[in-house]
Design a protein around this motif. Structure first.
Motif, PDB file in Angstrom:
ATOM      1  N   LYS A  33      37.613  74.661  16.370  1.00 36.49           N
ATOM      2  CA  LYS A  33      36.350  74.793  17.101  1.00 36.49           C
ATOM      3  C   LYS A  33      36.241  73.616  18.068  1.00 36.49           C
ATOM      4  O   LYS A  33      36.825  72.569  17.830  1.00 36.49           O
ATOM      5  CB  LYS A  33      35.153  74.762  16.146  1.00 36.49           C
ATOM      6  N   ALA A  34      35.481  73.803  19.107  1.00 38.02           N
ATOM      7  CA  ALA A  34      35.328  72.745  20.124  1.00 38.02           C
ATOM      8  C   ALA A  34      34.659  71.512  19.538  1.00 38.02           C
ATOM      9  O   ALA A  34      33.841  71.607  18.623  1.00 38.02           O
ATOM     10  CB  ALA A  34      34.520  73.265  21.301  1.00 38.02           C
ATOM     11  N   ARG A  35      35.009  70.383  20.108  1.00 40.99           N
ATOM     12  CA  ARG A  35      34.400  69.116  19.703  1.00 40.99           C
ATOM     13  C   ARG A  35      32.913  69.165  20.032  1.00 40.99           C
ATOM     14  O   ARG A  35      32.532  69.537  21.141  1.00 40.99           O
ATOM     15  CB  ARG A  35      35.059  67.975  20.476  1.00 40.99           C
ATOM     16  N   PRO A  36      32.048  68.775  19.088  1.00 40.40           N
ATOM     17  CA  PRO A  36      30.616  68.790  19.396  1.00 40.40           C
ATOM     18  C   PRO A  36      30.278  67.744  20.453  1.00 40.40           C
ATOM     19  O   PRO A  36      30.864  66.670  20.483  1.00 40.40           O
ATOM     20  CB  PRO A  36      29.942  68.441  18.060  1.00 40.40           C
ATOM     21  N   VAL A  37      29.371  68.090  21.331  1.00 46.43           N
ATOM     22  CA  VAL A  37      28.924  67.179  22.375  1.00 46.43           C
ATOM     23  C   VAL A  37      27.532  66.715  21.998  1.00 46.43           C
ATOM     24  O   VAL A  37      26.613  67.513  21.911  1.00 46.43           O
ATOM     25  CB  VAL A  37      28.911  67.880  23.757  1.00 46.43           C
ATOM     26  N   TYR A  38      27.420  65.440  21.744  1.00 44.11           N
ATOM     27  CA  TYR A  38      26.128  64.898  21.323  1.00 44.11           C
ATOM     28  C   TYR A  38      25.308  64.492  22.535  1.00 44.11           C
ATOM     29  O   TYR A  38      25.832  63.998  23.512  1.00 44.11           O
ATOM     30  CB  TYR A  38      26.338  63.696  20.405  1.00 44.11           C
ATOM     31  N   GLY A  39      24.017  64.711  22.482  1.00 47.04           N
ATOM     32  CA  GLY A  39      23.125  64.339  23.565  1.00 47.04           C
ATOM     33  C   GLY A  39      23.057  65.366  24.675  1.00 47.04           C
ATOM     34  O   GLY A  39      22.440  65.143  25.702  1.00 47.04           O
ATOM     35  N   TYR A  40      23.692  66.512  24.482  1.00 49.56           N
ATOM     36  CA  TYR A  40      23.684  67.557  25.499  1.00 49.56           C
ATOM     37  C   TYR A  40      22.370  68.317  25.417  1.00 49.56           C
ATOM     38  O   TYR A  40      21.912  68.666  24.356  1.00 49.56           O
ATOM     39  CB  TYR A  40      24.859  68.510  25.265  1.00 49.56           C
ATOM     40  N   SER A  41      21.775  68.577  26.551  1.00 50.10           N
ATOM     41  CA  SER A  41      20.510  69.306  26.579  1.00 50.10           C
ATOM     42  C   SER A  41      20.620  70.459  27.559  1.00 50.10           C
ATOM     43  O   SER A  41      20.969  70.264  28.712  1.00 50.10           O
ATOM     44  CB  SER A  41      19.367  68.379  27.011  1.00 50.10           C
ATOM     45  N   GLU A  42      20.335  71.643  27.084  1.00 48.11           N
ATOM     46  CA  GLU A  42      20.359  72.824  27.953  1.00 48.11           C
ATOM     47  C   GLU A  42      19.331  72.691  29.079  1.00 48.11           C
ATOM     48  O   GLU A  42      19.518  73.203  30.153  1.00 48.11           O
ATOM     49  CB  GLU A  42      20.055  74.092  27.143  1.00 48.11           C
ATOM     50  N   ARG A  43      18.249  72.010  28.815  1.00 49.78           N
ATOM     51  CA  ARG A  43      17.181  71.895  29.811  1.00 49.78           C
ATOM     52  C   ARG A  43      17.643  71.153  31.053  1.00 49.78           C
ATOM     53  O   ARG A  43      17.075  71.321  32.114  1.00 49.78           O
ATOM     54  CB  ARG A  43      15.973  71.179  29.207  1.00 49.78           C
ATOM     55  N   ARG A  44      18.648  70.314  30.927  1.00 53.13           N
ATOM     56  CA  ARG A  44      19.136  69.578  32.106  1.00 53.13           C
ATOM     57  C   ARG A  44      19.588  70.515  33.205  1.00 53.13           C
ATOM     58  O   ARG A  44      19.572  70.163  34.369  1.00 53.13           O
ATOM     59  CB  ARG A  44      20.325  68.698  31.722  1.00 53.13           C
ATOM     60  N   TYR A  45      20.019  71.692  32.824  1.00 52.12           N
ATOM     61  CA  TYR A  45      20.567  72.615  33.798  1.00 52.12           C
ATOM     62  C   TYR A  45      19.593  73.724  34.172  1.00 52.12           C
ATOM     63  O   TYR A  45      19.958  74.676  34.809  1.00 52.12           O
ATOM     64  CB  TYR A  45      21.880  73.198  33.261  1.00 52.12           C
TER      65      TYR A  45
END
Length: 172
Positions: A125-137
């Protein structure tokens, strides 16, 4: 009495034929960890050459030599707490089935030395990305920030104009 036994046996046979019972043998090998190499359907152990340890997929445990014996734990030992499981190479031991893969540790250690890298691997599985926010986009957020930025620039010009006249610094 004999008639009752025959009736029960006959009823049992009719029910057995009607249901067509399916027998499924499920060998629970365990779910590979997210950082495990993709493309292997049946594996029990990984050997991690960089840290000279094993990972038991079925039990979700690391196996390493410590304190004069082989230890099974859910987490890596303290000295390897910063080891990158996604980036480190994992040797999939497809030819061993049992409870003590370290029986062949001397062979594994020589064949898969520290720093060993075989064929390229990608994680299960893909490496988790911490601090990612869907709202940024979200485009609405960009518009909101743009308006806010224009508003701030207007105030900055306003403040600069007042600074030129000696009215002090900062916003009012």
């Amino acid at each position: 009495m004999k008639t009752i036994k025959l009736a029960i046996a006959g009823l049992f046979l009719m029910v057995a034929n009607a249901t067509q019972a399916q027998v499924s043998i499920n060998v629970n090998i365990g779910t590979p960890p997210a950082w495990g190499p993709a493309g292997y359907s049946e594996m029990e152990y990984y050997y991690l050459p960089d840290i000279e340890a094993y990972y038991d997929v079925r039990a979700s445990q690391f196996i390493y030599f410590g304190g004069g014996r082989w230890v099974r734990t859910t987490y890596l030992p303290r000295q390897y707490r910063n080891y990158d499981l996604y980036g480190g190479y994992k040797v999939v031991l497809t030819d061993y089935h049992g409870r003590t893969p370290y029986t062949y540790f001397d062979r594994h250690r020589v064949k898969y030395y520290k720093g060993y890298h075989g064929a390229p691997q990608r994680p299960y599985k893909a490496r988790p990305v911490y601090g990612y926010s869907e709202r940024r986009y979200d485009k609405r957020d960009y518009k909101h920030y743009d308006k806010h930025d224009k508003h701030d620039k207007h105030h900055d010009r306003h403040d600069d104009r007042h600074d030129d006249h000696g009215h002090g610094r900062g916003r009012r």
